[in-house]
Design an enzyme around this catalytic site. Sequence first.
Site, PDB file in Angstrom:
ATOM      1  N   CYS A 139      31.289  -0.067 115.617  1.00 25.78           N
ATOM      2  CA  CYS A 139      31.624  -0.361 114.223  1.00 25.78           C
ATOM      3  C   CYS A 139      33.079  -0.793 114.097  1.00 25.78           C
ATOM      4  O   CYS A 139      33.979   0.043 114.037  1.00 25.78           O
ATOM      5  CB  CYS A 139      31.350   0.858 113.349  1.00 25.78           C
ATOM      6  SG  CYS A 139      31.811   0.570 111.634  1.00 25.78           S
ATOM      7  N   CYS A 142      34.844   0.480 110.999  1.00 23.59           N
ATOM      8  CA  CYS A 142      35.253   1.896 111.032  1.00 23.59           C
ATOM      9  C   CYS A 142      36.468   2.083 111.938  1.00 23.59           C
ATOM     10  O   CYS A 142      37.370   2.840 111.614  1.00 23.59           O
ATOM     11  CB  CYS A 142      34.152   2.793 111.601  1.00 23.59           C
ATOM     12  SG  CYS A 142      32.520   2.404 111.056  1.00 23.59           S
ATOM     13  N   ASP A 143      36.454   1.428 113.095  1.00 23.87           N
ATOM     14  CA  ASP A 143      37.409   1.786 114.146  1.00 23.87           C
ATOM     15  C   ASP A 143      38.442   0.715 114.474  1.00 23.87           C
ATOM     16  O   ASP A 143      39.365   0.973 115.246  1.00 23.87           O
ATOM     17  CB  ASP A 143      36.632   2.139 115.433  1.00 23.87           C
ATOM     18  CG  ASP A 143      35.695   3.315 115.202  1.00 23.87           C
ATOM     19  OD1 ASP A 143      36.052   4.185 114.392  1.00 23.87           O
ATOM     20  OD2 ASP A 143      34.611   3.357 115.805  1.00 23.87           O
TER      21      ASP A 143
END
Length: 313
Positions: A139, A142-143
């Site tokens: 992701c 997200c990261d």
Amino acid sequence: MSNKEVEKVHLLIIGSGPAGYTAAIYAARANMKPVLYQGIQPGGQLTITTEVENYPGYPDGIQGPEMMINFEKQAVRMGADIRYGMATKVDFSTQPYRVEIDEENWIEADAVIISTGASAKWLGIESEQRLNGFGVSACAVCDGFFFRGKEVAIVGAGDTAAEEALYLSKLCTHVHMIVRRDAMRASKVMQDRVLNTPNITVYWNSETEEILGEHKVEGVRIKNTKENTTQDVAIGGFFVAIGHKPNSDIFKGFIDMDETGYIQTIPGTSKTNLEGVFAAGDVQDKNYRQAVTAAGSGCMAALDAERYLSTKA
Ligand code: NDP
């Protein structure tokens, strides 16, 4: 089943993406008193995406997580009972249907809507597993933040990979995009954006032989399968964006699925092989997989459940 008292509900909705929340909105408005369990990732896949530009009604686009918060708020306002918890097992052999939550509580339901969505796929190589969470991620949204100012690699060539490569290109100094064929599956507009971004390099006909690094990602060994050559590229983060798998494992043995685990519904309806069990969203759709089609199928499931419950009553 434990000896604890079993809660009885009229309509249970499992999953909280656009399909589950839309089903909850319709079901609550129809006074079916739906109880919805959100699962491990409340809001589903849209919570790990950025801008949604193609959902009708938002002329300026909207962030995926914000859209899902709005869906949830709307379902709550209509009276849906939204709960954090994960369906861990089911027993659909008799009615009322039974669903286990968080491996401890059982719930009985007159009707069930399955809207558990799909999850990211992995390459399946040893280094990917070993370094997962230490620079390997599925992701980017997200990261990606953790890799600001670094070089990263991404594998995949669909719309997700293209979208994530573009996202990463804004944070990272360089994005190495590993594509297994000599063409991308992504839509033309996304491909053009990728190919016109100066800090994205596409490696065609290429596979990830190994992610390098002992305790954290330090590089990637890329194999060109056409020329049978390999090269090591120094990176700090490795992103996997190669598609999804339907979250249907707990329903195996009760609900008809295709060979890849997508739940089969009677065409034109949300009905499964079991009366009173309906499916909506990505768990039953491998073709369209859009927020708007998921929401539409959630609406269908609520209407089908309402008809079913009213004939039963
Ligand atoms: P897709 O299934 O569309 O694409 C998966 C990609 O990963 C393909 O290019 C595939 O290669 C590649 N791949 C699969 N397995 C491997 C592997 N083992 N090694 C290397 N590469 C691999 O998945 P997406 O998640 O990209 O998209 C899913 C759906 O969601 C699509 O319908 C897409 O259009 C939609 N979507 C729409 C967006 C939007 O409209 N904004 C954003 C994101 C997704 P190959 O092509 O060779 O099979």
